[in-house]
Each structure stands twice: as structure tokens, then as C-alpha cells.
Scaffold this active site. Structure first.
Site, PDB file in Angstrom:
ATOM      1  N   LYS A  57       0.799  -1.224   0.000  1.00 59.26           N
ATOM      2  CA  LYS A  57       0.000   0.000   0.000  1.00 59.26           C
ATOM      3  C   LYS A  57       0.837   1.282   0.000  1.00 59.26           C
ATOM      4  O   LYS A  57       0.365   2.328  -0.469  1.00 59.26           O
ATOM      5  CB  LYS A  57      -0.932   0.011   1.210  1.00 59.26           C
ATOM      6  CG  LYS A  57      -2.071  -0.993   1.154  1.00 59.26           C
ATOM      7  CD  LYS A  57      -3.163  -0.538   0.201  1.00 59.26           C
ATOM      8  CE  LYS A  57      -4.415  -1.391   0.341  1.00 59.26           C
ATOM      9  NZ  LYS A  57      -5.496  -0.923  -0.560  1.00 59.26           N
ATOM     10  N   SER A  82      -8.797  -0.242   6.672  1.00 60.67           N
ATOM     11  CA  SER A  82      -8.799  -1.170   7.802  1.00 60.67           C
ATOM     12  C   SER A  82      -7.408  -1.341   8.393  1.00 60.67           C
ATOM     13  O   SER A  82      -7.251  -1.961   9.431  1.00 60.67           O
ATOM     14  CB  SER A  82      -9.326  -2.553   7.362  1.00 60.67           C
ATOM     15  OG  SER A  82      -8.433  -3.140   6.426  1.00 60.67           O
ATOM     16  N   GLU A 208      -9.712 -14.198  -3.924  1.00 63.97           N
ATOM     17  CA  GLU A 208     -10.549 -13.627  -2.867  1.00 63.97           C
ATOM     18  C   GLU A 208     -10.870 -14.686  -1.826  1.00 63.97           C
ATOM     19  O   GLU A 208     -10.889 -15.887  -2.135  1.00 63.97           O
ATOM     20  CB  GLU A 208     -11.883 -13.127  -3.444  1.00 63.97           C
ATOM     21  CG  GLU A 208     -11.783 -11.930  -4.356  1.00 63.97           C
ATOM     22  CD  GLU A 208     -13.160 -11.449  -4.797  1.00 63.97           C
ATOM     23  OE1 GLU A 208     -13.501 -10.303  -4.495  1.00 63.97           O
ATOM     24  OE2 GLU A 208     -13.891 -12.233  -5.447  1.00 63.97           O
ATOM     25  N   GLY A 212     -15.840 -13.266   0.830  1.00 63.77           N
ATOM     26  CA  GLY A 212     -15.777 -11.938   0.219  1.00 63.77           C
ATOM     27  C   GLY A 212     -15.575 -12.019  -1.281  1.00 63.77           C
ATOM     28  O   GLY A 212     -14.584 -11.508  -1.809  1.00 63.77           O
ATOM     29  N   ASP A 214     -17.011 -10.600  -3.852  1.00 62.00           N
ATOM     30  CA  ASP A 214     -17.725  -9.562  -4.593  1.00 62.00           C
ATOM     31  C   ASP A 214     -17.155  -9.324  -5.994  1.00 62.00           C
ATOM     32  O   ASP A 214     -17.904  -9.099  -6.949  1.00 62.00           O
ATOM     33  CB  ASP A 214     -17.717  -8.238  -3.808  1.00 62.00           C
ATOM     34  CG  ASP A 214     -16.318  -7.813  -3.393  1.00 62.00           C
ATOM     35  OD1 ASP A 214     -15.682  -8.562  -2.632  1.00 62.00           O
ATOM     36  OD2 ASP A 214     -15.867  -6.749  -3.838  1.00 62.00           O
ATOM     37  N   SER A 308       1.128  -9.704  -0.630  1.00 63.05           N
ATOM     38  CA  SER A 308       0.832  -8.272  -0.506  1.00 63.05           C
ATOM     39  C   SER A 308       1.206  -7.636   0.820  1.00 63.05           C
ATOM     40  O   SER A 308       1.381  -6.419   0.891  1.00 63.05           O
ATOM     41  CB  SER A 308      -0.654  -8.014  -0.785  1.00 63.05           C
ATOM     42  OG  SER A 308      -1.459  -8.699   0.151  1.00 63.05           O
TER      43      SER A 308
END
Length: 325
Positions: A57, A82, A208, A212, A214, A308
Site C-alpha cells: 500500500k 482497515s 478472494e 468476500g 464480490d 501483498s
């Protein structure tokens, strides 16, 4: 019929890489003969758990924040997250001499909140199951005159995230497939832009948690689908719908989405710790989990994986992985 241009290009990712040079870490790529044997392919792990703030990030946060004007930086920045993006924006702001205000869920991992505060940010909390973090952050930014840096819905953020995959391709040469976690979709959007710009035939697979899914549902429906806020150990992937900008990229560049269970994520975290000697947080372990559990169909010969992040405290890690089963 014309196809609308995508919000980012390979040149945007390359430009972000120049901006991040000497600021973000060029993280290592790890190999494991044991992993290759189990999976039946050559696996190359891009370890963003060694990135500043412990996750990819920082790349997107700094790329976006560094493009703000001196006047904008003097007023400060805001973000919602989060945990990993929260830390990333807090550190990027500190590096650039700006104040940061971060909207975080009340149940965010304690280690991530502590790290965010450690970088000097102010924390504003909300209930992730009843509150709208975007609305809260937008209202706060408008009230205080802050520049809002979203976790994935921003071209500069997506381009910055893609620099991890760009580095992986530069170091390893041609890959047949790339696996990456999918939360809001910024990492895989930037990654797919980078690798398909360099090698159009590469297969890009997102991973995923089962609770979750989506993005998987959205790609199958051809439109963004909303699900209830998922309850999964992969807190960085606990989103209810993909981003609008990220989905516009992913629906065209991502070839498949595969799902993994929380137990498979735990097993991957244990494998990474015991065999690779690295600590990986649940969201960062999902692509490795997909490989170990045989969730990727028609696995090609040479596979890149974005690990990640590694932001998990010792107590939480022991709680999730202490029982080998």
C-alpha cells in the site's frame, strides 16, 4: 462501437516507479523448491511484506500524495482503511511533511492502528458493519479541507500499486501467469496493467476469500455486485463491492478470480512461516493459499505471486496458526 480508455496505462505505472525510486523498497523475490514441487510449477513470490509499512500500500499512497500541491499538503491528507492503507498514507504524509487523519473501523487489528498512530496520524473510528467509511471520510475531508487519498479508487494509487508487478517482471523476465489478492481491486488493476502491457498473453488471476467474493460475482455478472460485508480472517479483503475505477480495469484485464477458505489461508500462512521463513498476513496469503490448495485451473509453467503484506501481530498470528491441525 468504441472501447473507453482505461484509467491507467503501463506508462502511468512506469512513471510511478520513477517517483518511488529511492523512497519505496524494491522488495525481494523468493523461491522455494518445496513450493515448486507441491504446486507443480515454478513460483516466484514478490514479497511486499518487506515493503515500508509492511505492505504494498505504501507504493500507491506515496505516488498519490507526492503529486499534491504544496498548498494541499499544508492542509493535510485524509484516508479510510482497515489498516495497511492507513499506515501507508500516514507514512507518506510524514515523509512529505503533511498531517494525516485516518478513518478506521473500530475492530481494525490493534497492531495496524498502533502503527498508524506511530506514524503520527489522527485516528477517527467507525463501525464497519453499520457505518459508511467513504461518506465519513469525505465529510471529514470537506469539513477540514483535507486532500482525500482513497485506498484504491484513484488512478495514481492504482498505478503505484502496479509497480510491484513491474519490478517482478523486470527481475524474473517472462511469466506465464500472475496471482494477486483482490480487495477493492487496486493492486490487481495496477498489476494487470503492468504485466499485460509488457506481456499481453500473460494470465492474471485474482484471489478472494470465499466469504468476500464480490469481485468474482461482479465479473460473472458483468457489473459491480454488492454483498454483505464479509466476515473473514482476511480483513484487508473484507469489502462489499469492487471499486468503480478498479472494476473498469479488472473486467477487461483480469482473466479469472478464484476463492479460498479461511482454513486454506491459515494453512498458507503456516507454510510461509515454516518453510519460507516469512510472516504473511491473511490477505497477503490468499494467492499462496490458492496455489497450495490447487484452486488455480490449468496452472502454467512459470507463475508470479504478489505476497501483498505481513502486518499481523504475534498474538493474532499464534491464534490463527498455532494449531497445526
Amino acid at each position: 462501437m468504441t472501447t473507453a480508455p482505461l484509467p491507467i496505462t503501463l506508462d502511468d505505472v512506469r512513471d510511478a516507479a520513477v517517483r518511488l525510486k529511492g523512497v519505496a523498497h524494491r522488495t525481494p523475490v523468493l523461491r522455494s523448491r518445496t513450493l515448486d514441487r507441491i504446486v507443480g510449477a515454478e513460483v516466484l513470490l514478490k514479497c511486499e511484506n518487506f515493503q515500508r509499512v509492511g505492505a504494498f500500500k505504501f507504493r500507491g499512497a506515496y505516488n498519490a500524495a507526492s503529486r499534491l500541491t504544496p498548498e494541499q499538503l499544508s492542509r493535510g491528507v485524509a484516508a479510510y482503511s482497515s489498516g495497511n492503507h492507513a499506515q501507508a498514507v500516514a507514512l507518506a504524509a510524514r515523509e512529505l511533511g503533511a498531517a494525516a487523519v485516518i478513518v478506521m473501523p473500530e475492530d481494525a487489528p490493534r497492531s495496524k492502528r498502533a502503527a498508524t498512530e506511530g506514524y503520527g496520524a489522527e485516528i477517527v473510528t467507525y463501525d464497519r458493519y453499520s457505518g459508511d467509511r467513504v461518506a465519513i471520510a469525505e465529510a471529514l475531508a470537506a469539513d477540514r479541507g483535507l486532500a482525500l487519498i482513497p485506498p484504491y479508487e484513484h488512478p495514481h494509487v492504482m498505478a503505484g500499486q502496479g509497480t510491484a508487478a513491474l519490478e517482478l517482471m523486470e527481475e524474473t523476465g517472462e511469466l506465464d501467469a500472475l496471482l494477486a489478492p483482490v480487495g477493492g481491486g487496486g493492486l490487481i488493476a495496477g498489476s494487470a496493467t503492468a504485466v499485460k502491457g509488457l506481456r499481453p498473453g500473460i494470465r492474471v488471476v485474482g484471489v478472494e476469500p470465499e466469504a468476500g467474493d464480490d469481485t468474482k460475482r461482479s465479473l460473472e455478472a458483468g457489473r459491480r455486485v454488492e454483498i454483505p460485508v464479509p466476515r473473514t480472517i482476511a480483513d484487508g479483503q473484507a469489502l462489499h463491492t469492487p471499486g468503480e475505477l478498479t472494476f473498469s480495469v479488472n473486467r477487461r484485464l483480469v482473466d479469472a478470480i478464484t476463492l479460498v477458505s479461511d482454513d486454506e489461508i491459515r494453512a498458507a500462512m503456516r507454510f510461509a512461516f515454516e518453510r519460507l521463513k516469512i510472516v504473511v498476513e491473511p490477505s497477503g496469503a490468499t494467492p499462496l493459499a490458492a496455489l497450495l490448495a490447487g484452486r488455480v485451473d490449468d496452472l502454467p509453467r512459470r507463475v508470479g505471486v504478489i505476497v501483498s503484506g505481513g502486518n499481523i501481530d504475534a498474538g493474532r498470528f499464534a491464534e490463527l496458526c498455532g494449531d497445526a491441525g
